[in-house]
Design a protein around this motif. Structure first.
Motif, mmCIF file in Angstrom:
data_model
loop_
_atom_site.group_PDB
_atom_site.id
_atom_site.type_symbol
_atom_site.label_atom_id
_atom_site.label_comp_id
_atom_site.label_asym_id
_atom_site.label_seq_id
_atom_site.Cartn_x
_atom_site.Cartn_y
_atom_site.Cartn_z
ATOM 1 N N VAL A 72 -13.427 16.568 -23.516
ATOM 2 C CA VAL A 72 -13.454 14.929 -23.020
ATOM 3 C C VAL A 72 -11.922 14.754 -23.212
ATOM 4 O O VAL A 72 -11.409 14.433 -24.358
ATOM 5 N N ALA A 73 -11.058 14.603 -22.019
ATOM 6 C CA ALA A 73 -9.734 14.730 -21.862
ATOM 7 C C ALA A 73 -9.068 13.411 -22.905
ATOM 8 O O ALA A 73 -8.507 13.754 -23.956
ATOM 9 N N GLU A 74 -9.543 12.135 -22.462
ATOM 10 C CA GLU A 74 -8.856 11.433 -23.402
ATOM 11 C C GLU A 74 -9.197 11.229 -24.668
ATOM 12 O O GLU A 74 -8.225 11.077 -25.684
ATOM 13 N N ALA A 75 -10.382 11.625 -25.321
ATOM 14 C CA ALA A 75 -10.577 11.573 -26.516
ATOM 15 C C ALA A 75 -9.777 12.711 -27.256
ATOM 16 O O ALA A 75 -9.097 12.625 -28.455
ATOM 17 N N TYR A 76 -9.810 14.043 -26.635
ATOM 18 C CA TYR A 76 -8.823 15.036 -27.117
ATOM 19 C C TYR A 76 -7.363 14.718 -27.257
ATOM 20 O O TYR A 76 -6.707 15.066 -28.333
ATOM 21 N N LEU A 77 -7.032 13.966 -26.229
ATOM 22 C CA LEU A 77 -5.487 13.523 -26.289
ATOM 23 C C LEU A 77 -5.200 12.672 -27.219
ATOM 24 O O LEU A 77 -4.266 12.743 -27.930
ATOM 25 N N LYS A 78 -6.142 11.827 -27.787
ATOM 26 C CA LYS A 78 -5.786 10.851 -28.552
ATOM 27 C C LYS A 78 -6.020 11.608 -29.989
ATOM 28 O O LYS A 78 -5.020 11.254 -30.930
ATOM 29 N N ALA A 101 -3.686 23.458 -20.485
ATOM 30 C CA ALA A 101 -2.562 22.931 -19.482
ATOM 31 C C ALA A 101 -3.116 21.526 -19.053
ATOM 32 O O ALA A 101 -2.228 20.766 -18.908
ATOM 33 N N ALA A 102 -4.279 21.285 -18.874
ATOM 34 C CA ALA A 102 -5.028 19.982 -18.495
ATOM 35 C C ALA A 102 -4.292 18.861 -19.424
ATOM 36 O O ALA A 102 -4.005 17.849 -19.229
ATOM 37 N N LEU A 103 -4.469 19.220 -20.847
ATOM 38 C CA LEU A 103 -4.047 18.173 -21.853
ATOM 39 C C LEU A 103 -2.552 18.073 -22.000
ATOM 40 O O LEU A 103 -2.149 17.120 -22.182
ATOM 41 N N GLY A 104 -1.920 19.504 -21.791
ATOM 42 C CA GLY A 104 -0.496 19.493 -21.978
ATOM 43 C C GLY A 104 0.366 18.537 -20.877
ATOM 44 O O GLY A 104 1.136 17.765 -21.227
ATOM 45 N N ASP A 184 -13.372 6.058 -25.050
ATOM 46 C CA ASP A 184 -12.543 7.267 -25.023
ATOM 47 C C ASP A 184 -13.550 8.343 -24.530
ATOM 48 O O ASP A 184 -12.818 9.390 -23.865
ATOM 49 N N PHE A 185 -14.844 8.169 -24.302
ATOM 50 C CA PHE A 185 -15.758 9.027 -23.753
ATOM 51 C C PHE A 185 -16.180 8.614 -22.687
ATOM 52 O O PHE A 185 -17.301 9.206 -21.907
ATOM 53 N N ALA A 186 -15.722 7.731 -21.865
ATOM 54 C CA ALA A 186 -16.415 7.097 -20.594
ATOM 55 C C ALA A 186 -16.477 8.134 -19.733
ATOM 56 O O ALA A 186 -17.252 8.165 -18.617
ATOM 57 N N ALA A 187 -15.383 9.178 -19.600
ATOM 58 C CA ALA A 187 -15.196 10.315 -18.678
ATOM 59 C C ALA A 187 -15.691 11.719 -19.069
ATOM 60 O O ALA A 187 -15.540 12.583 -18.631
ATOM 61 N N GLU B 159 -13.285 27.511 -18.788
ATOM 62 C CA GLU B 159 -13.483 29.007 -19.361
ATOM 63 C C GLU B 159 -15.014 29.195 -19.763
ATOM 64 O O GLU B 159 -15.232 28.716 -20.658
ATOM 65 N N GLY B 160 -15.487 30.159 -18.957
ATOM 66 C CA GLY B 160 -16.647 30.507 -19.325
ATOM 67 C C GLY B 160 -17.766 29.766 -18.834
ATOM 68 O O GLY B 160 -19.156 29.951 -18.916
ATOM 69 N N GLY B 161 -17.535 28.763 -17.945
ATOM 70 C CA GLY B 161 -18.597 27.956 -17.322
ATOM 71 C C GLY B 161 -18.169 26.871 -16.422
ATOM 72 O O GLY B 161 -16.892 26.953 -15.807
ATOM 73 N N LYS B 162 -18.809 25.881 -16.351
ATOM 74 C CA LYS B 162 -18.449 24.682 -15.510
ATOM 75 C C LYS B 162 -19.033 23.289 -16.155
ATOM 76 O O LYS B 162 -19.887 23.378 -16.886
ATOM 77 N N GLU B 163 -18.199 22.286 -15.838
ATOM 78 C CA GLU B 163 -18.764 21.008 -16.074
ATOM 79 C C GLU B 163 -18.949 20.059 -14.958
ATOM 80 O O GLU B 163 -18.198 20.247 -13.818
ATOM 81 N N ILE B 164 -19.941 19.208 -15.114
ATOM 82 C CA ILE B 164 -20.008 18.174 -14.114
ATOM 83 C C ILE B 164 -19.553 16.955 -14.661
ATOM 84 O O ILE B 164 -20.136 16.530 -15.590
ATOM 85 N N VAL B 165 -18.986 16.343 -13.635
ATOM 86 C CA VAL B 165 -18.412 15.015 -14.129
ATOM 87 C C VAL B 165 -18.690 14.012 -13.001
ATOM 88 O O VAL B 165 -18.622 14.315 -11.733
ATOM 89 N N GLU B 166 -19.020 12.756 -13.573
ATOM 90 C CA GLU B 166 -19.137 11.749 -12.564
ATOM 91 C C GLU B 166 -17.870 10.634 -12.913
ATOM 92 O O GLU B 166 -17.927 10.170 -14.091
ATOM 93 N N VAL B 167 -17.293 10.308 -11.822
ATOM 94 C CA VAL B 167 -16.373 9.387 -12.067
ATOM 95 C C VAL B 167 -16.153 8.298 -11.033
ATOM 96 O O VAL B 167 -16.629 8.385 -9.840
ATOM 97 N N LYS B 168 -15.425 7.154 -11.490
ATOM 98 C CA LYS B 168 -15.490 5.954 -10.511
ATOM 99 C C LYS B 168 -14.062 6.059 -10.041
ATOM 100 O O LYS B 168 -13.151 6.732 -10.697
ATOM 101 N N LEU B 169 -13.859 5.607 -8.869
ATOM 102 C CA LEU B 169 -12.684 5.423 -8.056
ATOM 103 C C LEU B 169 -11.854 4.417 -9.003
ATOM 104 O O LEU B 169 -12.505 3.463 -9.574
ATOM 105 N N PRO B 170 -10.514 4.545 -8.774
ATOM 106 C CA PRO B 170 -9.764 5.856 -8.226
ATOM 107 C C PRO B 170 -9.471 6.792 -9.193
ATOM 108 O O PRO B 170 -9.655 6.778 -10.626
ATOM 109 N N PHE B 171 -9.368 8.168 -8.982
ATOM 110 C CA PHE B 171 -9.164 8.983 -9.807
ATOM 111 C C PHE B 171 -8.359 10.283 -9.046
ATOM 112 O O PHE B 171 -8.358 10.185 -7.878
#
Ligand code: FAD
Ligand code: AMP
Lengths: 325, 246
Positions: A72-78, A101-104, A184-187, B159-171
């Protein structure tokens, strides 16, 4: 001042790419006359973290909050930013994975630092000047890049840095807790789907056996799979093979697929188009099996066999099975 | 729904890469530039979403005037309008600042990019833009759909799979295959592209964080060693005893 390495786990173990990042980090620390620490998140065995001592890591901050099992990007970043602040890290090293790389890139902005991804060599440091070498133009060249900010972030390309072998030293593993909030876990991902593999992850694999259109159809893939199994390798394929759904897209290597740099890449029935080479040209040893002696791939190969895959590969499988491993 | 697609201008995938005689810069001589292949996935998916849900697609490039040919190509593929930030893309942070500025001014709902540029292979700009705007960056995504007017569902590679994510705009999201089948311009598209707006704006002032000092090429391979097909098994012996990779 110190160097901080972000360590990723897979199946409870530390990823090999993270061992390489740790080795890189400790060598940078040595050059700067300081210590290398690590931060690990999620589900990793404590013994595996302690073993980072062999890579020159003195201390591992370990946050095993249950909510951190998935990325979870935000949590990891914190967590990483807080670890960096606590250890006054001036250099932060991670491996050039999708996660790393995404975190970096976010962390670089948050910490107002300079970021270099795809780094292939230890830095040249002289006075205040800090220069790294990174792969550019899809493996066709390298660039020397000066990191001009006070904080430096480095994503190390897989299989370019030697793992150290300082057996006997262990790192101190300290629990680390960041007080993350639900926001922090919203996404957080709704769902994580891991592929069925025999445990060899394509991006981490030391040996990769890859098939192209020359194999004629998915029904012949047992040749690739059996050779991979006998060698403890991961499997890959060319783009047309995944475009035709002979193999999943996650196996497609090349310019528009995954970039890999294993010790050994075995290409079977692949012509060696420049876009394919872009994904595999930093492999240490390349073997090409193709029935056409003019196939361009032979120019990039270390070993080659001109012959029909349907005759050659069974012989390789037999010889590979006979190896004592 | 307003979608902003960021495209970079890169050497064609088949280009031979050369540097100036002092190795200080990329030699553009004789090189054909194309839209970064991954950005084509972003562009086509944006156009498909517009066709499904309505809205607009703008393309954005941070570059000098010579990129306009490829910006026009993006318009011909189906974007509605284009913005060129008139500056040499000095480094990822510089580019991200420009994109974030345009995205904020234009109040875009989705900012789509490619997974990485095939010249500098940064895999950086999307994360930086997400951070500068304080919104999620889902990267690299290979599936993107709108669940309703405000929520998107993406599948991203790990790496090794996929994640399914739901997000609100904007992103922000970066695209990789198989997100869609990239479209090529048709005759009508090429004709209409000429009259679509291409606005040139000046960059916001910002610092850079990196400095490219020199380039080099990998050492040439020592040549290929051939093994006779009849004795194919010998290859395995060579790989163990000579190459020492088994
Ligand atoms: C923008 C762009 C991006 C691209 N990105 C990628 C990418 O990321 N990855 C990628 O792989 N490609 C990519 N391509 C496609 C690339 O150009 C080639 O078309 C592709 O790599 C060819 O795949 P192949 O070698 O499997 O098939 P082919 O080119 O058809 O080659 C098949 C080979 O098998 C050999 N063969 C046939 N029968 C046998 C046999 N019985 N035994 C042994 N050998 C045999 C033939 O001699 C031939 O050399 C891209 C193209 C473009 C334009
Ligand atoms: N100069 C640029 N102008 C517009 N978009 C860009 C530029 N450079 C990079 N991008 C976008 O950012 C993505 C990632 O690029 P990079 O971080 O350089 O690998 C690319 O696929 C583009 O979508």
């Amino acid at each position: 001042m110190s160097v901080l390495v972000f360590v990723e786990g897979y199946n409870g173990e530390v990823k090999k790419s993270s061992l390489e990042a740790a080795s890189y980090g400790s060598q940078v620390a040595k050059a700067l006359g300081t210590d290398a620490k690590a931060v690990a998140i999620g589900e990793v065995k404590e013994e595996a973290l302690a073993a980072l001592g062999a890579q020159g890591i003195s201390k591992v901050l370990y946050d095993h909050d249950d909510r951190l099992h998935n990325f979870v990007a935000e949590a990891y970043l914190k967590v990483i930013a807080q670890a960096a602040a606590q250890e006054s890290a001036k250099v932060i090293v991670f491996s050039n994975t999708n996660v790393g790389a995404a975190l970096g890139s976010r962390l670089a902005v948050r910490l107002n630092g300079s970021l270099a991804t795809n780094v292939t060599q230890l830095p040249e440091i002289s006075g205040d000047s800090f220069t790294v070498t990174r792969g550019v133009f899809s493996g066709k060249a390298f660039a020397q890049v000066k990191l001009t900010s006070d904080v430096k972030l480095i994503a190390v390309k897989k299989n370019t840095i030697e793992i150290l072998n300082d057996a006997g030293t262990t790192a101190a593993v300290e629990p680390f807790s960041t007080g993350l909030s639900d926001a922090d876990f919203a996404a957080a991902p709704k769902e994580t789907v891991l592929q069925e593999t025999d445990g060899v992850l394509l991006q981490e694999a030391e040996i990769v056996v890859s098939g192209g259109r020359g194999l004629k159809g998915p029904e012949n893939w047992h040749l690739v799979e059996d050779l991979a199994k006998a060698l403890g390798a991961a499997t890959a394929c060319s783009k047309p093979v995944s475009d035709q759904d002979w193999r999943p897209h996650s196996e497609h290597v090349g310019q528009t697929g995954i970039t890999i740099s294993p010790n050994l890449y075995i290409a079977i029935g692949i012509s060696g188009a420049i876009q394919h080479l872009a994904g595999v040209n930093s492999s240490k040893v390349i073997v090409v099996i193709n029935k056409d002696p003019e196939a361009p791939f032979f120019k990039a190969a270390d070993y080659g066999i001109v012959g029909d895959a349907f005759e050659v590969v069974p012989k390789l499988i037999e010889a590979a099975k006979a190896l004592d491993r | 729904m307003k979608i902003l697609v960021c495209i970079s201008n890169v050497p064609d995938t088949t280009s031979k890469i050369n540097f100036t005689s002092d190795n200080a810069a990329f030699d553009k001589n004789g090189v054909q530039f194309v839209i970064n292949p991954w950005d084509e996935y972003a562009l086509t998916r944006a156009i498909e979403l517009k066709e499904e849900k309505g809205g607009s697609v703008s393309v954005l490039n941070v570059g000098e005037a010579d990129t306009e040919q490829n910006i026009r190509k993006a318009l011909a593929i189906g974007a509605d309008d284009a913005i060129r930030v008139n500056a040499h893309p000095k480094d990822a942070f510089f580019v991200a600042q420009q994109i974030a500025h345009v995205a904020k001014e234009g109040a875009y709902d989705i900012i789509l990019m490619g997974k990485e540029s095939i010249d500098y292979n940064g895999f950086q700009v999307h994360g930086m833009v997400g951070e500068l705007l304080g919104i999620p960056a889902i990267t690299p995504a290979f599936k993107l759909d709108m669940l309703d007017d405000t929520t998107a569902r993406l599948e991203k590679e790990i790496e090794g799979g996929k994640e399914i994510v739901e997000v609100k705009l904007p992103f922000v999201a970066s695209a990789q295959q198989p997100m869609c089948e990239p479209r090529i311009p048709n005759m009508r598209g090429i004709m209409t592209a000429r009259t679509k707006p291409l606005n040139v704006v000046e960059p916001v002032s910002t610092e850079t964080k990196t400095e490219y000092t020199s380039y080099s090429k990998p050492e040439k391979k020592g040549g290929v060693r051939m093994v006779d097909a009849a004795n194919a098994g010998e290859l395995i012996t060579l790989l163990r005893n000579e190459a020492k990779v088994l």
